[in-house]
Design a protein around this motif. Structure first.
Motif, PDB file in Angstrom:
ATOM      1  N   LEU A  84       0.831  -1.205   0.000  1.00  0.00           N
ATOM      2  CA  LEU A  84       0.000   0.000   0.000  1.00  0.00           C
ATOM      3  C   LEU A  84       0.865   1.255   0.000  1.00  0.00           C
ATOM      4  CD1 LEU A  84      -2.850   1.240   0.202  1.00  0.00           C
ATOM      5  CD2 LEU A  84      -2.569   1.177   2.667  1.00  0.00           C
TER       6      LEU A  84
ATOM      7  N   GLY B 103       2.723   1.644  -3.367  1.00  0.00           N
ATOM      8  CA  GLY B 103       1.819   2.098  -4.417  1.00  0.00           C
ATOM      9  C   GLY B 103       1.461   3.561  -4.278  1.00  0.00           C
ATOM     10  N   VAL B 104       1.186   3.989  -3.064  1.00  0.00           N
ATOM     11  CA  VAL B 104       0.858   5.403  -2.836  1.00  0.00           C
ATOM     12  C   VAL B 104       2.068   6.282  -3.139  1.00  0.00           C
ATOM     13  CG1 VAL B 104       0.278   7.076  -1.029  1.00  0.00           C
ATOM     14  CG2 VAL B 104      -1.008   4.958  -1.217  1.00  0.00           C
TER      15      VAL B 104
ATOM     16  N   ALA C   8       1.340   0.964  -9.777  1.00  0.00           N
ATOM     17  CA  ALA C   8       1.037   1.639  -8.511  1.00  0.00           C
ATOM     18  C   ALA C   8      -0.396   1.345  -8.080  1.00  0.00           C
ATOM     19  CB  ALA C   8       1.257   3.141  -8.652  1.00  0.00           C
ATOM     20  N   ALA C   9      -1.336   1.400  -9.020  1.00  0.00           N
ATOM     21  CA  ALA C   9      -2.725   1.096  -8.682  1.00  0.00           C
ATOM     22  C   ALA C   9      -2.876  -0.355  -8.234  1.00  0.00           C
ATOM     23  CB  ALA C   9      -3.618   1.385  -9.882  1.00  0.00           C
TER      24      ALA C   9
ATOM     25  N   GLY D  63      -2.345  -4.046  -1.526  1.00  0.00           N
ATOM     26  CA  GLY D  63      -2.120  -3.666  -0.132  1.00  0.00           C
ATOM     27  C   GLY D  63      -3.410  -3.571   0.654  1.00  0.00           C
ATOM     28  N   LEU D  64      -4.449  -3.004   0.039  1.00  0.00           N
ATOM     29  CA  LEU D  64      -5.742  -2.921   0.720  1.00  0.00           C
ATOM     30  C   LEU D  64      -6.344  -4.304   0.948  1.00  0.00           C
ATOM     31  CD1 LEU D  64      -7.352   0.176  -1.023  1.00  0.00           C
ATOM     32  CD2 LEU D  64      -6.558   0.004   1.329  1.00  0.00           C
TER      33      LEU D  64
ATOM     34  N   ILE E  79      -1.632  -0.663  -4.692  1.00  0.00           N
ATOM     35  CA  ILE E  79      -2.589  -0.104  -3.738  1.00  0.00           C
ATOM     36  C   ILE E  79      -3.721  -1.090  -3.485  1.00  0.00           C
ATOM     37  CG2 ILE E  79      -4.313   1.712  -3.414  1.00  0.00           C
ATOM     38  CD1 ILE E  79      -2.343   3.607  -4.848  1.00  0.00           C
TER      39      ILE E  79
END
Length: 66
Positions: free
Chosen positions: A4, A7-8, A45-46, A52-53, A49
């Motif tokens: 996460l 990615g952010v 990156a998306a 990670g979520l 994210i």
């Protein structure tokens, strides 16, 4: 949590590149910002994210046991 944050961080870097391109009005930065590798990095990156979520939600659903 690492996915996460990675990615952010990557997405913020790409957004910073677009902001810098607009601020400096540089044709070189425009070519870099609209290039295919940057678009692929945005997709990665998306994906980081989302991954990670999902990992955080699965850890929460299992009760946080390590």
């Amino acid at each position: 949590m690492f996915f996460l944050l990675a990615g952010v961080g990557l997405l913020l870097t790409i957004l910073g590149l677009f902001w810098l391109k607009d601020r400096l009005e540089s044709p070189v930065l425009a070519r870099i910002a609209f290039s295919e590798p940057i678009a692929r990095l945005a997709v990665i990156a998306a994906a980081f994210i989302v991954l990670g979520l999902l990992l955080m939600l699965s850890e929460f659903a299992t009760g946080g046991s390590a």
